[in-house]
Design a protein around this motif. Structure first.
Motif, PDB file in Angstrom:
ATOM      1  N   ARG A  68      -0.011   2.098   2.532  1.00  0.00           N
ATOM      2  CA  ARG A  68      -0.022   3.433   2.517  1.00  0.00           C
ATOM      3  C   ARG A  68      -1.260   3.554   3.045  1.00  0.00           C
ATOM      4  O   ARG A  68      -2.442   3.113   2.568  1.00  0.00           O
ATOM      5  N   GLN A 126      -3.205   6.153   1.976  1.00  0.00           N
ATOM      6  CA  GLN A 126      -4.005   6.125   0.654  1.00  0.00           C
ATOM      7  C   GLN A 126      -3.747   5.144  -0.406  1.00  0.00           C
ATOM      8  O   GLN A 126      -2.519   5.174  -0.882  1.00  0.00           O
ATOM      9  N   ARG A 127      -4.703   4.247  -0.605  1.00  0.00           N
ATOM     10  CA  ARG A 127      -4.442   3.095  -1.389  1.00  0.00           C
ATOM     11  C   ARG A 127      -5.524   2.440  -1.884  1.00  0.00           C
ATOM     12  O   ARG A 127      -6.882   2.597  -1.582  1.00  0.00           O
ATOM     13  N   ARG A 148      -9.040   5.782   2.417  1.00  0.00           N
ATOM     14  CA  ARG A 148      -8.361   7.207   2.522  1.00  0.00           C
ATOM     15  C   ARG A 148      -8.214   7.440   4.058  1.00  0.00           C
ATOM     16  O   ARG A 148      -8.989   7.004   4.870  1.00  0.00           O
ATOM     17  N   ARG A 181       0.944   0.424  -9.153  1.00  0.00           N
ATOM     18  CA  ARG A 181       0.537   1.810  -9.028  1.00  0.00           C
ATOM     19  C   ARG A 181      -0.564   1.883  -9.975  1.00  0.00           C
ATOM     20  O   ARG A 181      -0.521   1.312 -11.099  1.00  0.00           O
ATOM     21  N   VAL A 199      -8.937   8.622  -6.662  1.00  0.00           N
ATOM     22  CA  VAL A 199      -7.604   8.021  -6.989  1.00  0.00           C
ATOM     23  C   VAL A 199      -6.783   8.994  -7.805  1.00  0.00           C
ATOM     24  O   VAL A 199      -7.456   9.418  -8.827  1.00  0.00           O
ATOM     25  N   VAL A 200      -5.481   8.708  -7.684  1.00  0.00           N
ATOM     26  CA  VAL A 200      -4.460   9.464  -8.577  1.00  0.00           C
ATOM     27  C   VAL A 200      -3.427   8.698  -9.344  1.00  0.00           C
ATOM     28  O   VAL A 200      -3.186   7.683  -8.481  1.00  0.00           O
ATOM     29  N   GLU A 229      -0.992   6.142  -7.280  1.00  0.00           N
ATOM     30  CA  GLU A 229      -1.230   5.577  -6.105  1.00  0.00           C
ATOM     31  C   GLU A 229      -0.995   4.002  -5.846  1.00  0.00           C
ATOM     32  O   GLU A 229      -1.197   3.407  -6.750  1.00  0.00           O
ATOM     33  N   PRO A 230      -0.698   3.626  -4.613  1.00  0.00           N
ATOM     34  CA  PRO A 230      -0.535   2.307  -4.612  1.00  0.00           C
ATOM     35  C   PRO A 230      -1.655   1.360  -4.620  1.00  0.00           C
ATOM     36  O   PRO A 230      -2.817   1.787  -4.335  1.00  0.00           O
TER      37      PRO A 230
END
Length: 261
Positions: free
Chosen positions: A116, A118-119, A133, A168, A249-250, A253-254
């Protein structure tokens, strides 16, 4: 005698003018020629050269902490991360080899280029974490991976080793102690997404520090039984990096954990 004096004055004038050119080029943003190799730096040093080092590390997406000219633990962690990213041996100094790499660094190679945009990627073999990002590395940090039963006492993990696979980001776990030796690091915890096939992200088996769940040496492939598959894991990151990382990060997220490129 007068000619000798004049020659001496001329040499000093030339040196002064050359120094002025170097300074002017640096101020204008052009790479200025270096007349002498930068000296080696070590933890505890306090110098303008350390400030230059910190600025360069920050420019390359490594986090040295405050840019203040002091070579402390935060700068050391960033130096380790940079050295490992360049294939150098991580050590408690910045010598000629590291200065050369800083001047002409190699690009970071993604562990999962098809991942992904974003990872988070974690390289177990080099103990490096990279936050992407829009498919571009925005933060690179030294990490410590699991090797014992108390490794993730301030995080979430179903294994004493840091497992390879696709995960995750889990909720941030705060320290419950004020012990300064503990609060130097924080844990980035991650959990397996049940929607992801375990074997699809394994790539070379379950890897970590020490032996794996079947008692095999690191590097030997293993597809563990369902009851043995770790559902979560963690790595330790420097506390100053954690403050930056958890703003980026959230949860969910992967996180791709691999044993190397």
């Amino acid at each position: 005698m007068a000619s000798v004096i004049h020659r001496g004055i001329h040499r000093h004038v030339i040196k002064y003018l050359a120094g002025t050119v170097v300074v002017t080029l640096g101020v204008l943003g052009f790479p200025a020629p270096v007349s002498a190799r930068p000296r080696s730096l070590h933890p505890g040093d306090y110098a303008k050269l350390v400030e230059r080092l910190q600025e360069r590390l920050r420019e390359l997406k490594f986090s040295p902490g405050l840019v203040n000219g002091y070579y402390g633990a935060e700068t050391q962690a960033a130096v380790w991360a940079f050295q490992k990213s360049q294939g150098l041996v991580a050590q408690d100094k910045v010598g000629a080899e590291t200065w050369r790499a800083l001047a002409d660094p190699r690009q970071v190679t993604p562990l999962v280029p098809e991942g992904r945009p974003q990872r988070v990627e974690i390289d177990l073999s080099r103990q490096l974490l990279t936050v992407y990002r829009r498919d571009r590395p925005l933060l690179i940090s030294h990490v410590s991976t699991g090797s014992g039963p108390y490794f993730c006492q301030y995080g979430y993990s179903s294994s004493t080793l840091t497992p390879a696979g696709d995960f995750r980001v889990a909720k941030r776990a705060r320290h419950s102690t004020v012990d300064p030796m503990v609060t130097m690091d924080e844990a980035l915890s991650f959990e397996r997404d049940p929607a992801i096939d375990f074997t699809s992200g394994l790539r070379g088996g379950l890897m970590g520090v020490g032996t794996d769940l079947a008692g095999r040496r690191p590097g030997e492939p293993l597809i563990p039984a369902p009851s043995q598959r770790p559902t979560s894991g963690c790595v330790r990151i420097p506390a100053h990096v954690a403050e930056w990382l958890f703003r980026m990060v959230v949860v969910g997220e992967p996180v791709y954990v691999r044993s190397g490129p």
